[in-house]
Design an enzyme around this catalytic site. Structure first.
Site, mmCIF file in Angstrom:
data_model
loop_
_atom_site.group_PDB
_atom_site.id
_atom_site.type_symbol
_atom_site.label_atom_id
_atom_site.label_comp_id
_atom_site.label_asym_id
_atom_site.label_seq_id
_atom_site.Cartn_x
_atom_site.Cartn_y
_atom_site.Cartn_z
ATOM 1 N N CYS A 1 -8.941 0.812 17.470
ATOM 2 C CA CYS A 1 -10.007 1.417 18.004
ATOM 3 C C CYS A 1 -10.890 2.150 16.906
ATOM 4 O O CYS A 1 -11.626 3.074 17.146
ATOM 5 C CB CYS A 1 -9.546 2.507 19.064
ATOM 6 S SG CYS A 1 -8.318 3.769 17.955
ATOM 7 N N HIS B 1 -14.903 2.003 -0.906
ATOM 8 C CA HIS B 1 -13.637 1.007 -0.597
ATOM 9 C C HIS B 1 -12.634 1.620 0.137
ATOM 10 O O HIS B 1 -11.625 1.290 0.153
ATOM 11 C CB HIS B 1 -13.067 0.395 -2.014
ATOM 12 C CG HIS B 1 -14.099 -0.594 -2.567
ATOM 13 N ND1 HIS B 1 -13.821 -1.101 -3.894
ATOM 14 C CD2 HIS B 1 -15.176 -1.368 -2.064
ATOM 15 C CE1 HIS B 1 -14.776 -1.999 -4.182
ATOM 16 N NE2 HIS B 1 -15.679 -1.987 -3.139
ATOM 17 N N THR C 1 -15.854 -0.315 -15.065
ATOM 18 C CA THR C 1 -15.741 -1.578 -13.843
ATOM 19 C C THR C 1 -16.174 -2.642 -14.596
ATOM 20 O O THR C 1 -16.891 -2.909 -15.414
ATOM 21 C CB THR C 1 -16.812 -1.079 -12.660
ATOM 22 O OG1 THR C 1 -16.735 -2.151 -11.823
ATOM 23 C CG2 THR C 1 -17.941 -0.724 -13.381
ATOM 24 N N CYS D 1 -5.258 5.973 20.527
ATOM 25 C CA CYS D 1 -5.094 4.864 21.481
ATOM 26 C C CYS D 1 -3.585 4.627 21.736
ATOM 27 O O CYS D 1 -3.361 3.813 22.714
ATOM 28 C CB CYS D 1 -6.021 3.871 21.385
ATOM 29 S SG CYS D 1 -5.355 2.575 19.879
ATOM 30 N N TYR E 1 0.835 -1.119 -0.061
ATOM 31 C CA TYR E 1 0.012 0.006 0.010
ATOM 32 C C TYR E 1 0.752 1.201 -0.120
ATOM 33 O O TYR E 1 0.385 2.417 -0.503
ATOM 34 C CB TYR E 1 -1.091 -0.109 1.217
ATOM 35 C CG TYR E 1 -2.105 -0.924 0.728
ATOM 36 C CD1 TYR E 1 -3.235 -0.333 0.055
ATOM 37 C CD2 TYR E 1 -2.299 -2.280 1.146
ATOM 38 C CE1 TYR E 1 -4.490 -1.292 -0.386
ATOM 39 C CE2 TYR E 1 -3.427 -3.110 1.059
ATOM 40 C CZ TYR E 1 -4.287 -2.428 0.057
ATOM 41 O OH TYR E 1 -5.567 -3.280 -0.341
#
Length: 229
Positions: free
Chosen positions: A116, A105, A172, A135, A52
């Site tokens: 959290c 998405h 798509t 957190c 990513y």
């Protein structure tokens, strides 16, 4: 006229962002089950974040193309009547000027705490040890929907489909659900349907009309027709 537009990877392909099916695309170097599922994340978060990080850098360098710009013009011309629902995790619709966009998405430029659910803008590079700003847990993941997870804002999308006069699917494959089922949802409500795609998708027969060609040509042509009505 109320218009709901679904966009997929095909609308961003001419901006240099590959689709799942590109033979030499980023996806071909990583098995999907390893980098785009909760199970892959649990097994090897470092590999998932590496993938990513590469996608985020690629998307940040991309620029909107004529198809993105045309949809932004349509949104401006039909003020308040156009909703763009995108399967894409890039921000090219917004970069082109569109404002009423649902990222079903998620987005590459967002980060999510797996503990959290806190969300914040993603840094250029993410690592498994990065702490959540809320957190403190080292559970930073991309704010994207992986295979097996529920897309975002589905109730809102289905409500808009039921209230639309026209549903348009652009770029798509029509193979990934629940988005692949939107044409049937729309048709069941009596909504007119149109597919704009490089080539006929597996579900083309479900649409009232289907046009084929590069998105940078057929989307501006269709938008020009709409704005001339």
């Amino acid at each position: 006229m109320r218009v709901v537009i679904l966009t997929g990877a095909g609308i961003s392909a001419e901006s240099g962002l590959g689709t799942f099916r590109d033979e030499d695309g980023l996806w071909t170097r990583y098995p999907l089950e390893e980098v785009a599922t909760p199970q892959g994340w649990a097994r090897d978060p470092a590999r998932v974040l590496e993938f990513y990080n590469a996608r985020r850098a690629q998307a940040a360098a991309a620029r909107p193309n004529a198809a993105h710009a045309a949809l932004a013009r349509l949104e401006a011309g039909l003020d308040g009547q156009v909703l763009i629902v995108t399967q894409n995790v890039d921000a090219l619709h917004e970069a082109a000027g569109a404002r009423n966009v649902i990222h079903m998405h998620g987005r590459l430029d967002g980060a999510l705490c797996a503990i959290c659910d806190h969300r914040w803008p993603a840094p250029g590079t993410m690592a498994p040890a990065d702490p959540c700003p809320s957190c403190g847990a080292p559970a930073t993941r991309p704010d994207v929907v992986w295979f097996g997870e529920m897309p975002y804002r589905m109730d809102e999308i289905l409500m808009a489909l039921g209230q639309a006069d026209l549903f348009v699917s652009i770029g798509t494959s029509g193979e990934v659900y629940p988005a692949a089922g939107f044409v049937e949802e729309a048709a069941a409500q009596g909504v007119r349907t149109l597919e704009l795609n490089l080539e006929a998708s597996r579900g083309s027969r479900l649409f009232d009309e289907a046009r084929q060609g590069p998105a940078t040509r057929i989307v501006p042509e269709w938008v020009a027709e709409m704005l001339a009505l």
